[in-house]
Design a protein around this motif. Structure first.
Motif: not given
Length: 387
Positions: A225-242
């Protein structure tokens, strides 16, 4: 015959993993649909409602226009149009032919959800005993998220009707927790938030605090859960999926593609079934996309979300009609809202997590929602007339 058709349909939508592979997957539910269609046709019980004709006509016209402008392909549009038409026609006529009270239908669905959850718990225990410590409960469904989404209405309803059957509530709740699915946890939190009829009242503060605590506990204690929340928040803000996980990539990549479609065709989208073609056209522009190599087309067909797919395929007009349907047939009166809200939770799951236009259970819930409104309004009108 009516009982057979109803129960075979109800059980069938829960048997996603029961299939045989002969070049393609032939699922049990397909056989059930086919046989029941033949029965309804034999007894001349198939009718085509006007609203279905209008829906198909609109989808066909917009698809033809999209194909002319080469944003869609005829084969993709026809496949989706046939699937939607056949599924809608089937479930509309199942409800109409069996003529069951919708609350009775929901009660039967609750029973199946309870047994599905119990079976899932037994399978979970078996897997853990055999050393599969990373196993996530999915019962007879293909994945934990789909299992969670399909029994989410049962969880909300059993929470509201806890005193009637505590055992049912605990079994379904435990199954959702053991699924390890973020969808399941979000559905639990959403159920807590809309628990009372009036959502925005002071007495709900304790419930909201408890829901927030459970959400925080899941975030802190469950790596998935933590991984998905963190990754989604980061990628949503930057539109960068790296560096993002696959679930986040599936969501953000399809969000990006939908955004590009809306920039070019905001009103009607690129046409029914066009999202895969749009994905191929725009996905190369997403930062970090190249790091996923052969996984770049993950969820390219269904957009990982029905809302994103509708926006991409049918534009703002399509999304408007979806929310118009949900709003028009929602019931606020007395205890009727409980069933309406239970189905709303499924709609939430479907709109934001799973984008198939005709997954087996989808129109089971759509027409449950629709006929519940029709039955209650008719009964209410009859009472007014008699008074």
């Amino acid at each position: 015959m009516k009982n057979y058709i109803f129960y075979s349909t109800l059980i069938g939508i829960f048997t996603e993993r029961l299939f045989v592979h002969v070049g393609i997957d032939i699922k049990l539910i397909y056989g059930i649909f086919f046989i029941n269609y033949l029965i309804l046709l034999a007894f001349n019980k198939i009718i085509i409602p006007k609203f279905l004709f209008y829906i198909v006509f609109y989808l066909a016209v917009t698809s033809i226009i999209a194909c002319v402008f080469k944003t869609d392909q005829p084969a993709a549009a026809i496949a989706q149009l046939l699937g939607i038409s056949v599924s809608m026609l089937y479930f509309y006529n199942i409800y109409r032919y069996t003529d069951l009270d919708i609350e009775t239908v929901f009660d039967k669905y609750l029973q199946v959800s309870f047994y599905l959850s119990a079976i899932g718990i037994l399978i979970f225990v078996f897997e853990i005993v055999n050393g599969h410590f990373d196993y996530r409960l999915q019962s007879l469904m293909n994945e934990p998220a789909h299992f969670s989404g399909i029994i989410a209405p049962a969880f909300y309803y059993s929470l509201k009707k806890y005193k009637q059957s505590p055992k049912r509530f605990y079994v379904i709740a435990l199954a959702l927790i053991l699924s390890g699915s973020s969808v399941g946890y979000i559905c639990i939190l959403l159920s807590a938030i809309i628990y009372n009829k009036k959502i925005f009242v002071l007495r709900n503060l304790i419930i909201y605090c408890a829901a927030a605590f459970l959400g925080l506990a899941a975030y802190l204690s469950l790596e998935n859960v933590r991984m998905r929340v963190d990754d989604t928040a980061k990628s949503s803000a930057s539109l960068d999926v790296t560096g993002a996980n696959l679930s986040t990539y599936a969501l953000i990549s399809n969000l990006f593609v939908t955004q590009q479609v809306l920039m070019h065709n905001p009103v009607t989208g690129n046409g029914l079934g066009s999202h895969k073609l749009s994905h191929q056209k725009y996905i190369g522009d997403l930062t970090g996309n190249e790091t996923f190599d052969e996984l770049q087309d993950l969820n390219a067909e269904d957009a990982n979300s029905l809302l994103l797919r509708v926006l991409s395929d049918l534009g703002l007009v399509g999304a408007f009609f979806v929310f118009r349907f949900i709003g028009k047939f929602y019931l606020k009166q007395d205890d009727w809202y409980i069933l309406s809200r239970a189905v709303l939770i499924y709609f939430f799951y479907k709109l934001f997590r799973e984008g198939h236009y005709f997954s087996p259970e989808m129109y089971f819930f759509v027409f449950m929602y629709y006929f519940h409104y029709q039955q209650k309004m008719k009964n209410n009108l009859d009472l007014i007339i008699k008074a």
